[in-house]
Design a protein around this motif. Structure first.
Motif, PDB file in Angstrom:
ATOM      1  N   GLN A 160      -4.658 -17.150  15.176  1.00 36.24           N
ATOM      2  CA  GLN A 160      -5.948 -17.592  14.246  1.00 36.24           C
ATOM      3  C   GLN A 160      -7.102 -16.331  14.172  1.00 36.24           C
ATOM      4  O   GLN A 160      -7.520 -16.085  12.946  1.00 36.24           O
ATOM      5  N   VAL A 161      -7.322 -15.786  15.386  1.00 35.42           N
ATOM      6  CA  VAL A 161      -8.074 -14.610  15.168  1.00 35.42           C
ATOM      7  C   VAL A 161      -7.590 -13.424  14.220  1.00 35.42           C
ATOM      8  O   VAL A 161      -8.257 -12.843  13.340  1.00 35.42           O
ATOM      9  N   PHE A 162      -6.405 -13.243  14.488  1.00 35.35           N
ATOM     10  CA  PHE A 162      -5.641 -11.968  13.621  1.00 35.35           C
ATOM     11  C   PHE A 162      -5.952 -12.558  12.090  1.00 35.35           C
ATOM     12  O   PHE A 162      -6.071 -11.608  11.177  1.00 35.35           O
ATOM     13  N   LEU A 163      -5.357 -13.761  11.978  1.00 34.21           N
ATOM     14  CA  LEU A 163      -5.500 -14.171  10.359  1.00 34.21           C
ATOM     15  C   LEU A 163      -6.911 -14.196   9.642  1.00 34.21           C
ATOM     16  O   LEU A 163      -7.040 -13.830   8.504  1.00 34.21           O
ATOM     17  N   ILE A 164      -7.853 -14.626  10.613  1.00 35.05           N
ATOM     18  CA  ILE A 164      -9.251 -14.493  10.035  1.00 35.05           C
ATOM     19  C   ILE A 164      -9.547 -13.369   9.831  1.00 35.05           C
ATOM     20  O   ILE A 164     -10.345 -13.104   8.825  1.00 35.05           O
ATOM     21  N   VAL A 165      -9.363 -12.324  10.654  1.00 33.70           N
ATOM     22  CA  VAL A 165      -9.808 -11.133  10.536  1.00 33.70           C
ATOM     23  C   VAL A 165      -9.166 -10.275   9.294  1.00 33.70           C
ATOM     24  O   VAL A 165      -9.688  -9.757   8.392  1.00 33.70           O
ATOM     25  N   PHE A 166      -7.771 -10.682   9.260  1.00 30.58           N
ATOM     26  CA  PHE A 166      -6.968 -10.104   7.926  1.00 30.58           C
ATOM     27  C   PHE A 166      -7.490 -10.672   6.773  1.00 30.58           C
ATOM     28  O   PHE A 166      -7.783  -9.928   5.745  1.00 30.58           O
ATOM     29  N   PHE A 167      -7.780 -11.913   6.715  1.00 29.83           N
ATOM     30  CA  PHE A 167      -8.270 -12.575   5.208  1.00 29.83           C
ATOM     31  C   PHE A 167      -9.646 -12.042   4.853  1.00 29.83           C
ATOM     32  O   PHE A 167      -9.794 -11.689   3.769  1.00 29.83           O
ATOM     33  N   ARG A 176      -0.111   0.562 -12.212  1.00 32.25           N
ATOM     34  CA  ARG A 176       0.267   1.180 -11.042  1.00 32.25           C
ATOM     35  C   ARG A 176      -1.026   1.417 -10.039  1.00 32.25           C
ATOM     36  O   ARG A 176      -0.853   1.073  -8.836  1.00 32.25           O
ATOM     37  N   ALA A 177      -2.232   2.054 -10.896  1.00 29.33           N
ATOM     38  CA  ALA A 177      -3.315   2.214 -10.064  1.00 29.33           C
ATOM     39  C   ALA A 177      -3.805   0.940  -9.257  1.00 29.33           C
ATOM     40  O   ALA A 177      -4.194   0.919  -8.378  1.00 29.33           O
ATOM     41  N   CYS A 178      -3.856  -0.221 -10.051  1.00 26.43           N
ATOM     42  CA  CYS A 178      -3.962  -1.475  -9.604  1.00 26.43           C
ATOM     43  C   CYS A 178      -3.459  -1.964  -8.506  1.00 26.43           C
ATOM     44  O   CYS A 178      -3.793  -2.582  -7.359  1.00 26.43           O
ATOM     45  N   ALA A 179      -2.029  -1.721  -8.492  1.00 32.74           N
ATOM     46  CA  ALA A 179      -1.133  -2.280  -7.562  1.00 32.74           C
ATOM     47  C   ALA A 179      -1.313  -1.607  -6.130  1.00 32.74           C
ATOM     48  O   ALA A 179      -1.455  -1.912  -5.217  1.00 32.74           O
ATOM     49  N   HIS A 180      -1.445  -0.276  -6.396  1.00 36.94           N
ATOM     50  CA  HIS A 180      -1.942   0.598  -5.059  1.00 36.94           C
ATOM     51  C   HIS A 180      -3.280   0.283  -4.571  1.00 36.94           C
ATOM     52  O   HIS A 180      -2.945   0.357  -3.215  1.00 36.94           O
ATOM     53  N   MET A 181      -4.284  -0.066  -5.259  1.00 33.27           N
ATOM     54  CA  MET A 181      -5.496  -0.355  -4.849  1.00 33.27           C
ATOM     55  C   MET A 181      -5.434  -1.855  -3.795  1.00 33.27           C
ATOM     56  O   MET A 181      -5.973  -1.910  -2.942  1.00 33.27           O
ATOM     57  N   ALA A 182      -4.652  -2.588  -4.531  1.00 32.78           N
ATOM     58  CA  ALA A 182      -4.534  -3.987  -4.036  1.00 32.78           C
ATOM     59  C   ALA A 182      -3.558  -3.918  -2.779  1.00 32.78           C
ATOM     60  O   ALA A 182      -4.013  -4.615  -1.601  1.00 32.78           O
ATOM     61  N   ALA A 183      -2.672  -3.094  -2.712  1.00 31.81           N
ATOM     62  CA  ALA A 183      -1.853  -2.981  -1.464  1.00 31.81           C
ATOM     63  C   ALA A 183      -2.605  -2.249  -0.373  1.00 31.81           C
ATOM     64  O   ALA A 183      -2.396  -2.537   0.948  1.00 31.81           O
ATOM     65  N   ALA A 184      -3.309  -0.970  -0.880  1.00 27.72           N
ATOM     66  CA  ALA A 184      -4.274  -0.476   0.089  1.00 27.72           C
ATOM     67  C   ALA A 184      -5.310  -1.318   0.881  1.00 27.72           C
ATOM     68  O   ALA A 184      -5.626  -1.404   2.043  1.00 27.72           O
ATOM     69  N   ALA A 185      -5.842  -2.358  -0.029  1.00 28.29           N
ATOM     70  CA  ALA A 185      -6.827  -3.587   0.517  1.00 28.29           C
ATOM     71  C   ALA A 185      -6.112  -4.395   1.674  1.00 28.29           C
ATOM     72  O   ALA A 185      -6.735  -4.470   2.801  1.00 28.29           O
ATOM     73  N   TRP A 186      -4.926  -4.871   1.189  1.00 28.81           N
ATOM     74  CA  TRP A 186      -4.158  -5.815   2.422  1.00 28.81           C
ATOM     75  C   TRP A 186      -3.736  -4.875   3.539  1.00 28.81           C
ATOM     76  O   TRP A 186      -3.823  -5.576   4.591  1.00 28.81           O
ATOM     77  N   ALA A 187      -3.184  -3.647   3.186  1.00 26.16           N
ATOM     78  CA  ALA A 187      -2.737  -2.861   4.307  1.00 26.16           C
ATOM     79  C   ALA A 187      -3.692  -2.452   5.338  1.00 26.16           C
ATOM     80  O   ALA A 187      -3.611  -2.591   6.525  1.00 26.16           O
ATOM     81  N   SER A 188      -5.002  -1.981   4.692  1.00 25.83           N
ATOM     82  CA  SER A 188      -6.059  -1.705   5.647  1.00 25.83           C
ATOM     83  C   SER A 188      -6.747  -3.084   6.396  1.00 25.83           C
ATOM     84  O   SER A 188      -6.962  -2.819   7.543  1.00 25.83           O
ATOM     85  N   ALA A 189      -6.483  -4.228   5.758  1.00 24.88           N
ATOM     86  CA  ALA A 189      -7.091  -5.235   6.457  1.00 24.88           C
ATOM     87  C   ALA A 189      -5.990  -5.616   7.460  1.00 24.88           C
ATOM     88  O   ALA A 189      -6.387  -6.235   8.511  1.00 24.88           O
ATOM     89  N   PHE A 190      -4.943  -5.532   7.183  1.00 22.99           N
ATOM     90  CA  PHE A 190      -3.786  -5.951   8.345  1.00 22.99           C
ATOM     91  C   PHE A 190      -4.101  -5.014   9.583  1.00 22.99           C
ATOM     92  O   PHE A 190      -3.742  -5.474  10.552  1.00 22.99           O
ATOM     93  N   LEU A 191      -4.275  -3.714   9.222  1.00 20.98           N
ATOM     94  CA  LEU A 191      -4.327  -2.733  10.420  1.00 20.98           C
ATOM     95  C   LEU A 191      -5.659  -3.283  11.245  1.00 20.98           C
ATOM     96  O   LEU A 191      -5.631  -3.180  12.452  1.00 20.98           O
ATOM     97  N   THR A 192      -6.742  -3.364  10.700  1.00 22.18           N
ATOM     98  CA  THR A 192      -7.855  -3.747  11.168  1.00 22.18           C
ATOM     99  C   THR A 192      -7.806  -5.052  12.250  1.00 22.18           C
ATOM    100  O   THR A 192      -8.278  -5.101  13.081  1.00 22.18           O
ATOM    101  N   ALA A 193      -7.072  -6.102  11.284  1.00 25.20           N
ATOM    102  CA  ALA A 193      -6.987  -7.250  12.259  1.00 25.20           C
ATOM    103  C   ALA A 193      -5.906  -7.205  13.346  1.00 25.20           C
ATOM    104  O   ALA A 193      -6.216  -7.678  14.320  1.00 25.20           O
ATOM    105  N   LEU A 194      -5.153  -6.340  13.242  1.00 18.90           N
ATOM    106  CA  LEU A 194      -4.269  -5.813  14.346  1.00 18.90           C
ATOM    107  C   LEU A 194      -4.903  -5.266  15.544  1.00 18.90           C
ATOM    108  O   LEU A 194      -4.480  -5.710  16.781  1.00 18.90           O
ATOM    109  N   LEU A 195      -5.835  -4.231  15.286  1.00 24.03           N
ATOM    110  CA  LEU A 195      -6.409  -3.644  16.176  1.00 24.03           C
ATOM    111  C   LEU A 195      -7.395  -4.625  16.940  1.00 24.03           C
ATOM    112  O   LEU A 195      -7.547  -4.547  18.078  1.00 24.03           O
TER     113      LEU A 195
END
Length: 307
Positions: A95-102, A134-153
């Motif tokens: 739950q902590v991981f998902l809260i921080v991730f989202f 392509r630029a929009c897809a990259h920005m959205a992917a960067a947002a999800w990936a950055s949040a995933f790493l933040t939540a994991l740490l």
């Protein structure tokens, strides 16, 4: 891990009634969030004229809100309906991981949406170049990936601490400040590190959004006609409203003084923080966006005609 509730301080009959009221409240808000965000996702996926950068990011934001509400609400409803107040250690960590991730994803997506508004108003001639698919897809992917790493740490850092000062949380879901209070080790350095690690990226997003809206305001004020200024500024109102809602609820919950903490106040803050925003955001965007309203109306009309 146990989650305490103010209902436990009341007589049994009153407690059961308030538990059912608690369940109905969460059920109504969660259904509103599911319906609103589900309609936005359906309209964005089915409406060909909505395949623009703004609606692409809005669809991503709706997915984030659905995930955020589904992280905490089902467990809270289960506890209210069955009168339980327990969550396993593994479920708490998830739950902590998902809260921080989202929440992290939402913050980064709101920053990207602010950039989209900046390009739309200040660099309109380069809109198609700067915000291609392509630029929009990259920005959205960067947002999800950055949040995933933040939540994991955050999750790994928090749950590496031993918990030995009781096992009762002050609200219906697990979050980092409450978990740190259960630790028997000295958590001041750990809390400072977590706060610093969280503050820098989110402060950077806030400064970027503030700078962007300063530039947007200057560009809008240079528009000669009053009608043009009103039309340009009105396109930013939904994003500003959602951004204000996110910042106000996101800062009040962790910065609330411990001296004012109480079970009932913790529940109210938790509701405002995790449940209400996902239900309000679709309403904010749909009320101020005529294209979205037309797409929703058309989609519902086609559905009724098929039936």
């Amino acid at each position: 891990i146990s989650s305490i509730s103010p209902f436990l301080l009341l007589p049994l009959a009153d407690t059961r009634q308030l538990q059912l009221l608690h369940f109905c409240l969460f059920l109504g808000i969660s259904l509103a969030a599911l319906l609103g965000n589900g309609l936005i996702i359906s309209a964005g996926a089915c409406g060909q004229h909505l395949h623009s950068p703004m609606f692409f990011f809005l669809l991503s934001l709706a997915l984030t809100d659905l995930g955020s509400s589904c992280t905490t609400v089902p467990k809270a409803m289960h506890n209210s309906l069955w009168g339980t107040r327990h969550i396993s250690y593994t479920a708490c960590a998830a739950q902590v991981f998902l809260i921080v991730f989202f929440l992290g994803t939402e913050d980064f997506l709101l920053t990207v949406m602010c950039y989209e508004r900046y390009v739309s108003i200040c660099k309109a001639l380069h809109y198609g170049t700067l915000l291609g698919s392509r630029a929009c897809a990259h920005m959205a992917a960067a947002a999800w990936a950055s949040a995933f790493l933040t939540a994991l740490l955050h999750t790994a850092n928090t749950f590496s601490l031993p918990l030995c000062q009781g096992n009762a949380l002050g609200q219906f879901f697990c979050d980092i400040p409450h978990i740190l209070r259960l630790s028997c080790s000295d958590t001041y350095l750990r809390e400072f590190g977590l706060l610093a690690f969280s503050t820098f990226p989110f402060l950077g997003c806030f400064v970027f959004m503030l700078f962007s809206y300063v530039q947007i305001s200057r560009a809008v004020l240079r528009i000669p006609s009053e009608q043009g200024r009103h039309k340009a500024f009105s396109t930013c109102l939904p994003h500003l409203a959602v951004l204000s809602l996110f910042i106000s609820t996101g800062t009040f919950a962790p910065l609330k003084p411990p001296s004012t903490s109480s079970p009932s106040l913790d529940v109210v803050v938790s509701v405002l923080f995790s449940v209400v925003p996902p239900a309000l955001k679709p309403l904010i965007y749909s009320l101020r966006n005529q294209e979205l309203k037309d797409a929703l109306r058309k989609m519902m009309t086609v559905s009724f005609q098929k039936e």
